[in-house]
Design a protein around this motif. Structure first.
Motif, PDB file in Angstrom:
ATOM      1  N   GLY A 147       0.318  31.451 -21.773  1.00 25.99           N
ATOM      2  CA  GLY A 147       1.202  30.756 -20.768  1.00 25.99           C
ATOM      3  C   GLY A 147       0.575  29.149 -21.230  1.00 25.99           C
ATOM      4  O   GLY A 147       0.280  28.255 -20.211  1.00 25.99           O
ATOM      5  N   GLY A 161       2.621  25.802 -20.566  1.00 21.55           N
ATOM      6  CA  GLY A 161       2.823  25.758 -19.493  1.00 21.55           C
ATOM      7  C   GLY A 161       2.637  24.873 -18.588  1.00 21.55           C
ATOM      8  O   GLY A 161       1.602  23.715 -19.225  1.00 21.55           O
ATOM      9  N   ILE A 163       1.237  25.273 -15.719  1.00 26.10           N
ATOM     10  CA  ILE A 163       0.350  25.376 -15.347  1.00 26.10           C
ATOM     11  C   ILE A 163      -0.944  25.684 -16.069  1.00 26.10           C
ATOM     12  O   ILE A 163      -1.839  25.372 -16.480  1.00 26.10           O
ATOM     13  CB  ILE A 163       0.299  26.259 -14.177  1.00 26.10           C
ATOM     14  CG1 ILE A 163       1.063  26.435 -12.912  1.00 26.10           C
ATOM     15  CG2 ILE A 163      -1.349  26.781 -13.801  1.00 26.10           C
ATOM     16  CD1 ILE A 163       0.938  24.860 -12.608  1.00 26.10           C
ATOM     17  N   GLY A 164      -1.034  26.503 -17.458  1.00 22.88           N
ATOM     18  CA  GLY A 164      -1.486  26.734 -18.426  1.00 22.88           C
ATOM     19  C   GLY A 164      -2.425  25.325 -18.986  1.00 22.88           C
ATOM     20  O   GLY A 164      -3.184  25.865 -19.840  1.00 22.88           O
ATOM     21  N   PHE A 214      -3.092  31.871 -26.617  1.00 22.65           N
ATOM     22  CA  PHE A 214      -1.742  33.303 -27.334  1.00 22.65           C
ATOM     23  C   PHE A 214      -0.348  32.442 -27.150  1.00 22.65           C
ATOM     24  O   PHE A 214       0.010  31.993 -26.224  1.00 22.65           O
ATOM     25  CB  PHE A 214      -1.530  34.005 -26.456  1.00 22.65           C
ATOM     26  CG  PHE A 214      -0.379  35.298 -26.885  1.00 22.65           C
ATOM     27  CD1 PHE A 214      -1.296  36.336 -28.141  1.00 22.65           C
ATOM     28  CD2 PHE A 214       0.735  35.334 -27.000  1.00 22.65           C
ATOM     29  CE1 PHE A 214      -0.739  36.865 -28.550  1.00 22.65           C
ATOM     30  CE2 PHE A 214       1.374  35.870 -26.824  1.00 22.65           C
ATOM     31  CZ  PHE A 214       0.748  37.553 -27.851  1.00 22.65           C
ATOM     32  N   GLY A 252       2.446  34.451 -31.127  1.00 24.55           N
ATOM     33  CA  GLY A 252       2.831  35.458 -30.758  1.00 24.55           C
ATOM     34  C   GLY A 252       3.828  35.463 -30.066  1.00 24.55           C
ATOM     35  O   GLY A 252       3.842  34.338 -29.326  1.00 24.55           O
ATOM     36  N   ASP A 261       6.590  34.846 -15.978  1.00 23.08           N
ATOM     37  CA  ASP A 261       7.546  34.578 -15.898  1.00 23.08           C
ATOM     38  C   ASP A 261       9.114  35.528 -15.913  1.00 23.08           C
ATOM     39  O   ASP A 261       9.030  36.636 -17.037  1.00 23.08           O
ATOM     40  CB  ASP A 261       8.118  32.956 -15.797  1.00 23.08           C
ATOM     41  CG  ASP A 261       8.666  32.257 -15.109  1.00 23.08           C
ATOM     42  OD1 ASP A 261       8.666  33.402 -13.865  1.00 23.08           O
ATOM     43  OD2 ASP A 261       9.104  31.349 -15.069  1.00 23.08           O
ATOM     44  N   LEU A 291      -1.383  34.346 -12.477  1.00 21.42           N
ATOM     45  CA  LEU A 291      -0.556  33.143 -11.823  1.00 21.42           C
ATOM     46  C   LEU A 291       0.976  34.337 -10.978  1.00 21.42           C
ATOM     47  O   LEU A 291       1.095  34.779 -11.674  1.00 21.42           O
ATOM     48  CB  LEU A 291       0.048  32.149 -11.928  1.00 21.42           C
ATOM     49  CG  LEU A 291       0.957  31.467 -11.762  1.00 21.42           C
ATOM     50  CD1 LEU A 291      -0.321  30.440 -10.274  1.00 21.42           C
ATOM     51  CD2 LEU A 291       1.039  30.182 -12.679  1.00 21.42           C
ATOM     52  N   SER A 292       0.078  34.444  -9.363  1.00 23.91           N
ATOM     53  CA  SER A 292       1.229  35.098  -8.865  1.00 23.91           C
ATOM     54  C   SER A 292       2.189  33.925  -8.067  1.00 23.91           C
ATOM     55  O   SER A 292       1.737  33.116  -8.328  1.00 23.91           O
ATOM     56  CB  SER A 292       0.300  36.140  -8.405  1.00 23.91           C
ATOM     57  OG  SER A 292       0.839  37.346  -7.383  1.00 23.91           O
ATOM     58  N   HIS A 334       6.694  39.794  -9.135  1.00 31.29           N
ATOM     59  CA  HIS A 334       5.163  39.816  -8.892  1.00 31.29           C
ATOM     60  C   HIS A 334       4.500  40.869  -8.402  1.00 31.29           C
ATOM     61  O   HIS A 334       3.601  40.833  -8.273  1.00 31.29           O
ATOM     62  CB  HIS A 334       4.586  38.017  -8.190  1.00 31.29           C
ATOM     63  CG  HIS A 334       5.141  36.625  -9.823  1.00 31.29           C
ATOM     64  ND1 HIS A 334       4.481  36.519 -10.789  1.00 31.29           N
ATOM     65  CD2 HIS A 334       5.606  36.160  -9.425  1.00 31.29           C
ATOM     66  CE1 HIS A 334       4.234  35.508 -11.178  1.00 31.29           C
ATOM     67  NE2 HIS A 334       5.638  35.253 -10.310  1.00 31.29           N
ATOM     68  N   GLY A 347       5.427  26.894  -2.856  1.00 36.31           N
ATOM     69  CA  GLY A 347       5.888  26.214  -4.348  1.00 36.31           C
ATOM     70  C   GLY A 347       5.045  24.669  -5.278  1.00 36.31           C
ATOM     71  O   GLY A 347       4.024  24.730  -4.239  1.00 36.31           O
ATOM     72  N   PHE A 348       5.964  25.049  -6.413  1.00 35.38           N
ATOM     73  CA  PHE A 348       5.141  23.621  -6.758  1.00 35.38           C
ATOM     74  C   PHE A 348       5.600  22.239  -6.466  1.00 35.38           C
ATOM     75  O   PHE A 348       6.527  21.843  -6.447  1.00 35.38           O
ATOM     76  CB  PHE A 348       5.153  24.004  -8.016  1.00 35.38           C
ATOM     77  CG  PHE A 348       4.455  25.746  -8.834  1.00 35.38           C
ATOM     78  CD1 PHE A 348       3.382  25.765  -8.613  1.00 35.38           C
ATOM     79  CD2 PHE A 348       4.805  25.773 -10.161  1.00 35.38           C
ATOM     80  CE1 PHE A 348       3.083  27.574  -8.830  1.00 35.38           C
ATOM     81  CE2 PHE A 348       3.830  26.539 -11.151  1.00 35.38           C
ATOM     82  CZ  PHE A 348       3.962  27.515  -9.889  1.00 35.38           C
TER      83      PHE A 348
HETATM   84  N1  LIG Z   1       7.227  26.865  -9.527  1.00 33.90           N
HETATM   85  C1  LIG Z   1       7.162  27.371  -8.329  1.00 33.90           C
HETATM   86  O1  LIG Z   1       7.592  26.382  -7.135  1.00 33.90           O
HETATM   87  C2  LIG Z   1       6.135  28.360  -8.596  1.00 33.90           C
HETATM   88  C3  LIG Z   1       5.250  29.272  -7.494  1.00 33.90           C
HETATM   89  C4  LIG Z   1       4.922  30.088  -7.316  1.00 33.90           C
HETATM   90  C5  LIG Z   1       4.795  30.157  -8.181  1.00 33.90           C
HETATM   91  N2  LIG Z   1       5.231  30.118  -9.375  1.00 33.90           N
HETATM   92  C6  LIG Z   1       4.903  31.273 -11.025  1.00 33.90           C
HETATM   93  O2  LIG Z   1       4.471  30.803 -11.496  1.00 33.90           O
HETATM   94  C7  LIG Z   1       4.570  30.478 -13.564  1.00 33.90           C
HETATM   95  C8  LIG Z   1       5.369  30.006 -13.943  1.00 33.90           C
HETATM   96  O3  LIG Z   1       4.312  28.564 -14.248  1.00 33.90           O
HETATM   97  P1  LIG Z   1       4.616  27.705 -15.233  1.00 33.90           P
HETATM   98  O4  LIG Z   1       5.466  26.504 -14.215  1.00 33.90           O
HETATM   99  O5  LIG Z   1       3.600  27.261 -15.518  1.00 33.90           O
HETATM  100  O6  LIG Z   1       5.566  28.016 -16.372  1.00 33.90           O
HETATM  101  P2  LIG Z   1       5.822  27.073 -17.185  1.00 33.90           P
HETATM  102  O7  LIG Z   1       5.650  25.819 -17.451  1.00 33.90           O
HETATM  103  O8  LIG Z   1       7.349  27.213 -17.201  1.00 33.90           O
HETATM  104  O9  LIG Z   1       5.067  27.653 -18.794  1.00 33.90           O
HETATM  105  C9  LIG Z   1       5.696  29.399 -18.967  1.00 33.90           C
HETATM  106  C10 LIG Z   1       4.874  28.865 -20.011  1.00 33.90           C
HETATM  107  O10 LIG Z   1       5.426  31.020 -20.746  1.00 33.90           O
HETATM  108  C11 LIG Z   1       5.099  30.929 -22.592  1.00 33.90           C
HETATM  109  N3  LIG Z   1       5.842  31.845 -22.337  1.00 33.90           N
HETATM  110  C12 LIG Z   1       7.032  31.698 -21.991  1.00 33.90           C
HETATM  111  N4  LIG Z   1       7.438  33.160 -22.546  1.00 33.90           N
HETATM  112  C13 LIG Z   1       6.468  33.099 -23.558  1.00 33.90           C
HETATM  113  C14 LIG Z   1       6.495  34.574 -23.909  1.00 33.90           C
HETATM  114  N5  LIG Z   1       7.916  35.680 -23.932  1.00 33.90           N
HETATM  115  N6  LIG Z   1       5.886  34.897 -25.416  1.00 33.90           N
HETATM  116  C15 LIG Z   1       4.317  34.000 -24.623  1.00 33.90           C
HETATM  117  N7  LIG Z   1       4.797  32.995 -23.819  1.00 33.90           N
HETATM  118  C16 LIG Z   1       5.901  32.477 -23.972  1.00 33.90           C
HETATM  119  C17 LIG Z   1       5.894  29.564 -22.250  1.00 33.90           C
HETATM  120  O11 LIG Z   1       5.672  29.332 -23.627  1.00 33.90           O
HETATM  121  P3  LIG Z   1       6.541  28.295 -24.494  1.00 33.90           P
HETATM  122  O12 LIG Z   1       5.354  26.798 -24.707  1.00 33.90           O
HETATM  123  O13 LIG Z   1       7.044  29.035 -25.557  1.00 33.90           O
HETATM  124  O14 LIG Z   1       7.979  28.673 -24.085  1.00 33.90           O
HETATM  125  C18 LIG Z   1       5.240  28.693 -21.247  1.00 33.90           C
HETATM  126  O15 LIG Z   1       3.598  28.555 -22.382  1.00 33.90           O
HETATM  127  C19 LIG Z   1       5.531  32.138 -13.150  1.00 33.90           C
HETATM  128  O16 LIG Z   1       5.226  33.227 -13.026  1.00 33.90           O
HETATM  129  C20 LIG Z   1       6.224  31.674 -10.955  1.00 33.90           C
HETATM  130  O17 LIG Z   1       6.948  32.629 -10.421  1.00 33.90           O
HETATM  131  C21 LIG Z   1       6.119  29.163  -9.430  1.00 33.90           C
END
Ligand SMILES: NC(=O)c1ccc[n+]([C@@H]2O[C@H](COP(=O)([O-])OP(=O)(O)OC[C@H]3O[C@@H](n4cnc5c(N)ncnc54)[C@H](OP(=O)(O)O)[C@@H]3O)[C@@H](O)[C@H]2O)c1
Length: 283
Positions: free
Chosen positions: A7, A10, A12-13, A30, A50, A74, A100-101, A115, A136-137
């Motif tokens: 991730g 993304g 956070i990652g 990855f 991958g 996600d 990350l949960s 989660h 929430g973010f």
């Molecule tokens: N938003 C909120 O308020 C909140 C609150 C608490 C927890 N969360 C949790 O935080 C997480 C989201 O974090 P974030 O905002 O950092 O996410 P994000 O910005 O959407 O990034 C998702 C990452 O996962 C990668 N990814 C997606 N599908 C994949 C796959 N099949 N194989 C490999 N990599 C893949 C994406 O890569 P690509 O660049 O290739 O797309 C991207 O690097 C979720 O679990 C969510 O439930 C969110």
């Protein structure tokens, strides 16, 4: 120590990768796209390509020699990907997975059940784990930018209810701290922003940051659902969002913890700082 971030491109990652680089490490990532990884991290990371939907041998190769993983997954079926990664990690001798949960694992609201199943899969794998149960973010507020830019208004079904949004940098700081020590093994770290605010209060904060009045307008759950379906489509994600907003309205998501302070030694970043950093998105 060798770290792998899943991730990594993304929200956070990418911040976790950057923190590891700043600390002198050379993390592995990855990713689905080499181009995206290179654009973010140049040649400061080892890139493994991958897709967790169908990882094949790519995941096993990425895990060779890895000590710790930061894992972002996600979607309704994220349990499948959490299971694949954590079982493969345990087989490969990885010592620690930081997942990350969400805080909502504790309330069962929104994506909480997704989660909760993911956390269980990681537990079942036998690998040592830390769960980052984040509120929430603050960056969710980017979703408000279009109506604020165009009409000077934020419409939401959250009423006067409050939530302590957390800055993505605080999540990354806690994630990196728990990845780089073994002090938090077996723990679920509940982290929130410094104070619970209503969407109306956050609207005012954004207005002050951009120097223009911004109005908060309350809408019904039905209206919120219809608007969400326009960009997210019908299904579990739209249902989860409306569920979360209803819980905010009903005062079920106003938890504030000192998790960030305990982990980082400093106060969590307030929403007005996030708004000031991101004025360009709202002007
Ligand atoms: N938003 C909120 O308020 C909140 C609150 C608490 C927890 N969360 C949790 O935080 C997480 C989201 O974090 P974030 O905002 O950092 O996410 P994000 O910005 O959407 O990034 C998702 C990452 O996962 C990668 N990814 C997606 N599908 C994949 C796959 N099949 N194989 C490999 N990599 C893949 C994406 O890569 P690509 O660049 O290739 O797309 C991207 O690097 C979720 O679990 C969510 O439930 C969110």
């Amino acid at each position: 120590m060798k770290y792998l971030v899943i991730g990594a491109t993304g929200n956070i990652g990418a911040r976790v990768v950057q923190r590891l680089i700043n600390a002198g490490a050379r993390p592995s990532v990855f990713v689905r796209s080499t181009k995206r990884a290179k654009a973010l991290f140049c040649d400061q990371v080892d890139i493994h390509v991958g897709d967790l939907e169908n990882p094949g041998p790519s995941l096993g190769r990425a895990l060779v020699g890895v000590d710790g993983i930061f894992l972002v997954t996600d979607g309704l079926d994220l349990e499948k990907r959490d299971r694949a990664v954590s079982f493969a990690a345990n087989r490969a001798g990885v010592r620690h997975v930081v997942k990350l949960s969400t805080l909502d694992v504790r309330t069962g609201i929104g994506t909480g059940p997704w989660h909760a199943r993911g956390e269980n899969a990681v537990r079942e794998s036998g690998v040592a784990f830390t769960f980052i149960q984040a509120a929430g973010f603050m960056s969710n507020a980017f979703g408000w930018s279009e109506s604020i830019r165009r009409e000077g208004v934020l419409r939401s079904s959250t009423g006067g209810g409050k939530i302590a949004f957390i800055h993505p940098d605080d999540i990354a700081a806690v994630a990196t701290a728990s990845l780089t020590t073994r002090d938090y093994d077996g723990q679920a770290l509940v982290i929130t922003g410094p104070e619970a605010l209503s969407y109306g209060e956050m609207t005012d904060t954004i207005g002050r940051a951009i120097g223009k009045p911004v109005r908060f307008e309350e809408i019904t759950d039905g209206q919120a659902y219809a608007r969400t379906v326009e960009w997210a489509g019908k299904g579990a994600y739209a249902d989860a969002l409306v569920d979360i907003w209803r819980a905010v309205r009903e005062g079920r998501l106003d938890t504030v913890t000192d998790g960030v302070k305990q982990m980082t030694g400093r106060e969590p970043i307030p929403f007005d700082q996030w708004a000031t950093e991101n004025t360009a998105s709202f002007q």
